[in-house]
Design a protein around this motif. Structure first.
Motif, PDB file in Angstrom:
ATOM      1  N   THR A 222       6.287  69.430  25.858  1.00  0.00           N
ATOM      2  CA  THR A 222       7.494  68.653  26.384  1.00  0.00           C
ATOM      3  C   THR A 222       7.157  67.201  26.650  1.00  0.00           C
ATOM      4  OG1 THR A 222       8.584  70.530  27.275  1.00  0.00           O
ATOM      5  CG2 THR A 222       9.359  68.430  28.276  1.00  0.00           C
ATOM      6  N   ASP A 223       5.652  67.130  27.388  1.00  0.00           N
ATOM      7  CA  ASP A 223       5.275  65.958  28.159  1.00  0.00           C
ATOM      8  C   ASP A 223       4.440  65.122  27.042  1.00  0.00           C
ATOM      9  OD1 ASP A 223       6.795  66.900  30.032  1.00  0.00           O
ATOM     10  OD2 ASP A 223       5.098  67.224  31.389  1.00  0.00           O
ATOM     11  N   SER A 224       4.277  65.701  25.851  1.00  0.00           N
ATOM     12  CA  SER A 224       3.359  64.965  24.797  1.00  0.00           C
ATOM     13  C   SER A 224       3.974  64.990  23.470  1.00  0.00           C
ATOM     14  CB  SER A 224       1.990  65.708  24.576  1.00  0.00           C
ATOM     15  OG  SER A 224       2.217  66.738  24.000  1.00  0.00           O
ATOM     16  N   GLN A 225       3.427  64.315  22.463  1.00  0.00           N
ATOM     17  CA  GLN A 225       3.833  64.161  21.055  1.00  0.00           C
ATOM     18  C   GLN A 225       2.769  64.745  20.261  1.00  0.00           C
ATOM     19  OE1 GLN A 225       6.651  62.711  19.857  1.00  0.00           O
ATOM     20  NE2 GLN A 225       7.002  62.392  22.231  1.00  0.00           N
ATOM     21  N   ILE A 226       2.121  65.915  21.111  1.00  0.00           N
ATOM     22  CA  ILE A 226       1.145  66.616  20.038  1.00  0.00           C
ATOM     23  C   ILE A 226       1.670  67.272  18.829  1.00  0.00           C
ATOM     24  CG2 ILE A 226       1.295  68.593  21.179  1.00  0.00           C
ATOM     25  CD1 ILE A 226      -2.037  67.034  19.809  1.00  0.00           C
ATOM     26  N   HIS A 227       3.015  67.743  18.767  1.00  0.00           N
ATOM     27  CA  HIS A 227       3.650  68.426  17.617  1.00  0.00           C
ATOM     28  C   HIS A 227       4.575  67.462  16.742  1.00  0.00           C
ATOM     29  CE1 HIS A 227       6.674  68.117  20.811  1.00  0.00           C
ATOM     30  NE2 HIS A 227       7.453  68.210  19.882  1.00  0.00           N
ATOM     31  N   ALA A 228       4.273  66.251  17.058  1.00  0.00           N
ATOM     32  CA  ALA A 228       5.371  65.044  16.436  1.00  0.00           C
ATOM     33  C   ALA A 228       4.919  64.827  15.101  1.00  0.00           C
ATOM     34  CB  ALA A 228       5.559  63.997  17.265  1.00  0.00           C
ATOM     35  N   GLY A 229       5.707  64.634  13.991  1.00  0.00           N
ATOM     36  CA  GLY A 229       5.328  64.299  12.575  1.00  0.00           C
ATOM     37  C   GLY A 229       4.728  65.703  11.909  1.00  0.00           C
ATOM     38  N   ALA A 230       5.199  65.414  10.568  1.00  0.00           N
ATOM     39  CA  ALA A 230       4.427  66.520   9.565  1.00  0.00           C
ATOM     40  C   ALA A 230       3.081  66.414   9.198  1.00  0.00           C
ATOM     41  CB  ALA A 230       5.358  66.577   8.435  1.00  0.00           C
ATOM     42  N   THR A 231       2.064  67.298   9.093  1.00  0.00           N
ATOM     43  CA  THR A 231       0.734  67.157   8.909  1.00  0.00           C
ATOM     44  C   THR A 231       0.369  67.533   7.511  1.00  0.00           C
ATOM     45  OG1 THR A 231       0.292  69.105  10.088  1.00  0.00           O
ATOM     46  CG2 THR A 231       0.165  66.671  11.536  1.00  0.00           C
TER      47      THR A 231
END
Length: 333
Positions: free
Chosen positions: A146-155
């Protein structure tokens, strides 16, 4: 052990299928000095979380349970890792947050850990300490996401292609897909499109048997390679990944179909080398073309972005461990 410490030929020796997690948990719980336990087994890791008043003794019993007389044939120092107390708790939170995954920030592991814990709970091999630890660790894992962008964007190339398709069509439900080629990239991208709602998936390959095989794995329909052009007027997404040494889709292929297609958007994914789709088709107003280099670049940018989030995620984990687990709470039964 995990994907970094042990190759697949070692990991597969210790893997526990999901239908045996409860049975395995009961076996480990019955070992001397093991009071509570949770067995986590995925394609990339095999971990035992256990509680014991004599953890070193319990670890020896657990290793003997898995290795038996073959212990001398396994490089213990290279393949296995062990964490105790607060370090074990931090590791669990990193796993839940996707920080310890092969694909940094991936979300599937969270559900896999929840399943492993539920199996242990149903098997009766957990108690107060294990239950409290895992419930609060789940809360920390959610906080990280919730508090980070660690899962954002496709890799991955396949997932990048799907995200771009969603930007074009908004919703992939009901979209029709034509896959040219039946290799690994076609399989990965086809599965990703199916998972996001694509319904009519057609697979064409010079070897019809391979087209049939791929179509079967992704819920599609195999068609003969010499007729795939007849399907273009009704297709929304084309995945081109053949071994053809030249372009098989050109402006001359698409321009005559525009009226029949009613000028609908067409998304072209060219993941072949040499390229299967002529670059100038992107000059057609309703056509969107992405090749392997562009997709790889976008995937790499997402990876770098996730890597920059690691320190923030680790800080969130540490802050929440201090909040939820004062030192004495780690060992309360």
């Amino acid at each position: 052990m995990n994907h970094r410490t042990a190759p697949v030929e070692i990991r597969e020796r210790f893997a526990v299928p999901s239908h045996r997690l409860q049975e395995e948990g009961r076996c480990i719980r019955s070992l001397p000095d093991v009071d509570q336990c949770v067995v986590l087994s995925t394609c990339n890791r095999m971990e035992i979380y256990y509680w014991s008043e004599r953890p070193e003794n319990a670890q020896e019993h657990i290793l003997s349970h898995f290795l038996g007389t073959g212990r001398g044939n396994v490089n213990m120092g290279a393949h296995f890792y062990s964490h105790l107390g607060a370090e074990a708790l931090e590791h669990l939170c990193r796993v839940l947050s996707g920080l310890d995954s092969m694909v940094l920030g991936e979300t599937e592991i969270f559900g896999q850990v929840k399943t492993a814990y539920q199996m242990a709970l149903d098997a009766g091999v957990t108690a107060g300490c294990a239950n409290k630890t895992f419930q609060k660790a789940f809360t920390i894992g959610k906080r990280v996401r919730t508090d980070s962008q660690i899962h954002a964007g496709a890799t991955s190339v396949g997932s990048v292609a799907v995200e771009l398709a969603e930007q074009i069509f908004g919703d992939l439900s009901g979209t029709r897909v034509l896959i040219l080629g039946a290799g690994d990239m076609s399989r990965v991208t086809g599965r990703a499109l199916r998972a996001r709602g694509a319904e009519g998936i057609y697979v064409a390959n010079r070897s019809f048997d391979r087209a049939v095989e791929l179509a079967g794995t992704i819920g599609g329909q195999a068609i003969r390679y010499d007729v795939w052009g007849d399907y273009l007027k009704d297709i929304d997404v084309v995945v081109a990944a053949t071994a053809a040494p030249h372009c098989i889709i050109t402006q001359e292929t698409l321009l005559p179909l525009r009226a029949a297609r009613k000028y609908r958007s067409l998304f072209l994914i060219d993941i072949s080398v040499p390229r299967n789709i002529s670059p100038d088709v992107a000059d057609i107003d309703e056509v969107y073309l992405y090749d392997i280099d562009t997709l790889t670049q976008l995937a790499d940018e997402a990876k770098r972005s996730r890597e920059q989030e690691v320190s923030r995620c680790e800080a969130i984990i540490q802050d929440n461990i201090s909040k939820y687990f004062p030192d004495s709470a780690l060992y309360d039964q």
